[in-house]
Design a protein around this motif. Sequence first.
Motif, mmCIF file in Angstrom:
data_model
loop_
_atom_site.group_PDB
_atom_site.id
_atom_site.type_symbol
_atom_site.label_atom_id
_atom_site.label_comp_id
_atom_site.label_asym_id
_atom_site.label_seq_id
_atom_site.Cartn_x
_atom_site.Cartn_y
_atom_site.Cartn_z
ATOM 1 N N LYS A 68 6.988 3.556 -5.309
ATOM 2 C CA LYS A 68 5.546 3.384 -5.357
ATOM 3 C C LYS A 68 4.899 4.346 -6.328
ATOM 4 N N GLN A 69 5.353 5.597 -6.312
ATOM 5 C CA GLN A 69 4.741 6.643 -7.107
ATOM 6 C C GLN A 69 5.856 7.450 -7.766
ATOM 7 N N GLU A 116 -5.230 8.830 10.525
ATOM 8 C CA GLU A 116 -6.376 7.978 10.249
ATOM 9 C C GLU A 116 -7.588 8.854 9.962
ATOM 10 N N TRP A 167 6.118 7.059 5.451
ATOM 11 C CA TRP A 167 4.757 6.560 5.241
ATOM 12 C C TRP A 167 4.142 7.269 4.047
ATOM 13 N N SER A 168 3.351 6.534 3.274
ATOM 14 C CA SER A 168 2.674 7.119 2.120
ATOM 15 C C SER A 168 1.438 6.290 1.808
ATOM 16 N N GLU A 169 0.342 6.989 1.512
ATOM 17 C CA GLU A 169 -0.905 6.310 1.187
ATOM 18 C C GLU A 169 -1.729 7.205 0.273
ATOM 19 N N ARG A 170 -2.385 6.573 -0.688
ATOM 20 C CA ARG A 170 -3.251 7.320 -1.602
ATOM 21 C C ARG A 170 -4.643 7.422 -0.987
ATOM 22 N N ILE A 171 -5.079 8.653 -0.674
ATOM 23 C CA ILE A 171 -6.343 8.863 0.008
ATOM 24 C C ILE A 171 -7.449 9.355 -0.916
ATOM 25 N N SER A 209 -1.919 11.415 -3.112
ATOM 26 C CA SER A 209 -1.145 10.645 -2.134
ATOM 27 C C SER A 209 -0.732 11.541 -0.979
ATOM 28 N N SER A 250 1.789 11.774 2.173
ATOM 29 C CA SER A 250 3.061 11.177 2.581
ATOM 30 C C SER A 250 3.584 11.865 3.828
#
Length: 430
Positions: free
Chosen positions: A160-161, A242, A199-203, A186, A188
Amino acid sequence: MNLELLDPWEQEYPQIIEETIEDGYVLNCRFNKRGTLLAGGCLDGRCVVWDYDTRGIARNLHGHIKPISSVSWSRNGRFLLSASKDWNCIVWDLIHGTELHRIKFDAPVLCAQFHPRNNYVFVVVLQSEAPVLVDVSDGKVQRYELPTSMKSEEGDGDVKQNTNTVQAICFSHRGDRIYTGTSKGSLSVIDTKTKEMVWSERITGSTIKQLCFDRKGRDLLVNASDRIIRVFSLESQEAFPELTHKFQDLVNRLQWTSACFSADGDFVIAGSAHRAEHNIYIWDKVVGNLVKILEGPKEQLDDLAWHPIRPMIASVSGYGNVYIWSTNHQENWSSFAPDFTELEENLEYEEREDEFDVIPQEEMSKRKLGDEDVYIDVTTIDKMNPFDDSDGEDPDEITYLPTQLDEEDERRVEDEDEHHVSRKRKRVAL
């Protein structure tokens, strides 16, 4: 410290600077688990440990040749982990004041943190390199490189990154997960046992500079370069974060140097990065409003840490001084008895039916004799530890450090011992 003697109505956040600690050029500081010791990393590569009650120096550790980037305490308080820009991490044994392990990496070390449960495991963030999990439990240094990207489900190597570099890292409350923040915003989550990203998400679109959990491990604070402090909540230890709150200065758009939670997790504090200000902003985490702005001297703020038990803050200025913030105590000498209260206005008092009855002297004597028969235990110590967030007590926990003599003191003691031995021999000869 006896927790029962603390004032339950004491103010929840500090207001004034109580004391200034000056010893070299300090860059960062951290409290131990009980708040009895304060460790600081200096510009000249030293690590200084202060006794927080006496404000005296308990240990002065020399081992690095470049500035200290971070310091971290072990769970039992016996070991101190220092990370430096000289590419080295040192695990110090504070009882003897010596190096337990020295680990050299292939790049400058940005930060390092101990495992919250294991005293021999820690993670390291390197400049432009992948983070490393280090295990020294068997006396040997074992390194495990942590992933910086998330592979696809097919396992074909797609990511992903692939250009992100980790800038911040922290363990979860029990240490079963590792949270990382990258240069491209990001967030993670890595499993500590399998060492795989789950899990990984760009915040955010900017660099994540700092990550930290509150004492209960339910809220995660993320300090990014976009001038916004984000608070993420976890419903359980296995859940993913969250977003719940965002804190920022909408007027001045300040950049935050350092941020953390209060001891009870009800407040979020952050220090501004302005060159001519030493201000600490305090927000209510539940409501989300700004509670107080602490204004210090005209010096830049580099780092801060909240005391783990009491409403006190230690902040590091751009001149290398450590300022201790505490509450403003107001003495009231009008209270002479424990149950005496000062009234601001007249109040109606309803007396009990037998409050002012005349009691015969014989009955009063019987009551006094009955009170004397009550057994009062003054030797047993009750184990009161409401701030313990662990599954059990650690028998090897170190709260205070024993006094350590320097070379001159050791020579003086040896000379005195030799003098006493020689005098004893002369007496025996006579």
